[in-house]
Design an enzyme around this catalytic site. Structure first.
Site, mmCIF file in Angstrom:
data_model
loop_
_atom_site.group_PDB
_atom_site.id
_atom_site.type_symbol
_atom_site.label_atom_id
_atom_site.label_comp_id
_atom_site.label_asym_id
_atom_site.label_seq_id
_atom_site.Cartn_x
_atom_site.Cartn_y
_atom_site.Cartn_z
ATOM 1 N N GLY A 137 64.398 78.839 14.165
ATOM 2 C CA GLY A 137 65.328 79.238 15.210
ATOM 3 C C GLY A 137 66.737 78.713 14.966
ATOM 4 N N MET A 138 67.636 79.104 15.873
ATOM 5 C CA MET A 138 69.049 78.749 15.744
ATOM 6 C C MET A 138 69.564 78.186 17.060
ATOM 7 S SD MET A 138 72.261 81.278 14.786
ATOM 8 C CE MET A 138 71.443 81.870 13.310
ATOM 9 N N ASP A 143 71.590 65.885 25.669
ATOM 10 C CA ASP A 143 71.107 67.272 25.625
ATOM 11 C C ASP A 143 69.615 67.340 25.961
ATOM 12 O OD1 ASP A 143 71.578 69.991 25.326
ATOM 13 O OD2 ASP A 143 71.165 69.992 23.179
#
Length: 275
Positions: free
Chosen positions: A38-39, A155
């Protein structure tokens, strides 16, 4: 050229530059790509086979479109410095960091499991109030470990928490910073008040993020009605007074906790108290 045209041109450039590598490609003559995972905002992640150890691990590449920006090499160097300080069984371990053909790479351990995002939205798992707090109780020691090393994750979100066999793991340190370091520029788009708090380099930012993550878990049992009147989470969710009080302090609606240990003790007391 108008703003919309500039935006479309930027996105086209990103699409061209940030195309994932194909499976079978070998990096550094050693790391063979098995699967594109994924990105994110700053990096592209792959499951790879280390041809020397024959183990499957993870390769993270800084997005080529980010090179030459404050989110390129400077952020990469910072993530390397952060991960070099981490050695915890519930967090990825850094094995290698290198440049090849002007591209930046990190190699780290592969963490088994699925994200909390997939747990909720793909597997449709729901969490009672007690179960939601039990998840947070597992994450609290991980945050305490980081804070003891003067690291703020910045995050903590559903995609960055993995669940595997009932245990929880924390990943993605791309936005992490050491306490006392200057606040990095976050880009041209102004951040909402909540995101500004989460991006602060302060212990409160991670606790605030835990509060939001806790609300996501609690909303899995919420049955939406046709009532279009906007309500607060306190009006929509049926919670114990003690649970509600912890959330309010995590979200800084009431006096915030001084540190993670104070939050841990409050949650431990809550879990030991019958609802």
């Amino acid at each position: 050229m108008g703003e919309r045209s500039m935006y479309l041109l930027k996105k086209l450039k990103e699409w061209v530059l940030d195309r994932p590598r194909l499976p079978g490609k070998t990096i550094k003559g050693r790391y063979q790509i098995v699967e594109y995972l994924g990105m994110g905002s700053f990096g592209m992640t792959y499951l790879i086979l280390d041809q020397e150890t024959k183990k499957k691990i993870v390769l993270k590449q800084v997005k080529p479109s980010r090179m030459g920006t404050p989110f390129g090499k400077p952020s990469y160097d910072y993530e390397v410095a952060i991960m070099q300080k981490i050695n915890h069984p519930h967090m990825p371990v850094l094995f290698d960091a290198f440049t090849e053909r002007k591209k930046l790479y990190l190699v780290m351990s592969y963490m088994q499991g699925i994200t909390l995002e997939d747990v909720i939205f793909t597997e449709n798992k729901t969490f009672t109030e007690k179960e939601a707090f039990q998840v947070i109780a597992q994450l609290i020691p991980l945050i305490k470990y980081l804070h003891q090393k003067k690291i703020i994750h910045r995050d903590i979100r559903l995609p960055n928490v993995l669940e595997y066999q009932g245990k929880y793991y924390l990943i993605d340190f791309g936005l992490a910073r050491f306490l006392g370091s200057p606040l990095p520029r976050e880009g041209e788009v102004p951040l909402s008040e909540g995101r500004q708090i989460r991006r602060e380099i302060h212990v409160h930012s991670d606790l605030y993020a835990l509060g939001h993550l806790l609300l996501f878990l609690l909303y899995t049992t919420y049955n939406d009605t046709e009532d279009k009147e906007e309500k607060s989470w306190e009006e929509e969710l049926t919670l114990s007074n003690k649970g509600k009080g912890i959330i309010r302090r995590l979200l800084q609606l009431d006096h915030p906790y001084d540190d993670v240990e104070q939050a841990r003790l409050a949650i431990e007391d809550y879990l030991n108290t019958p609802i």
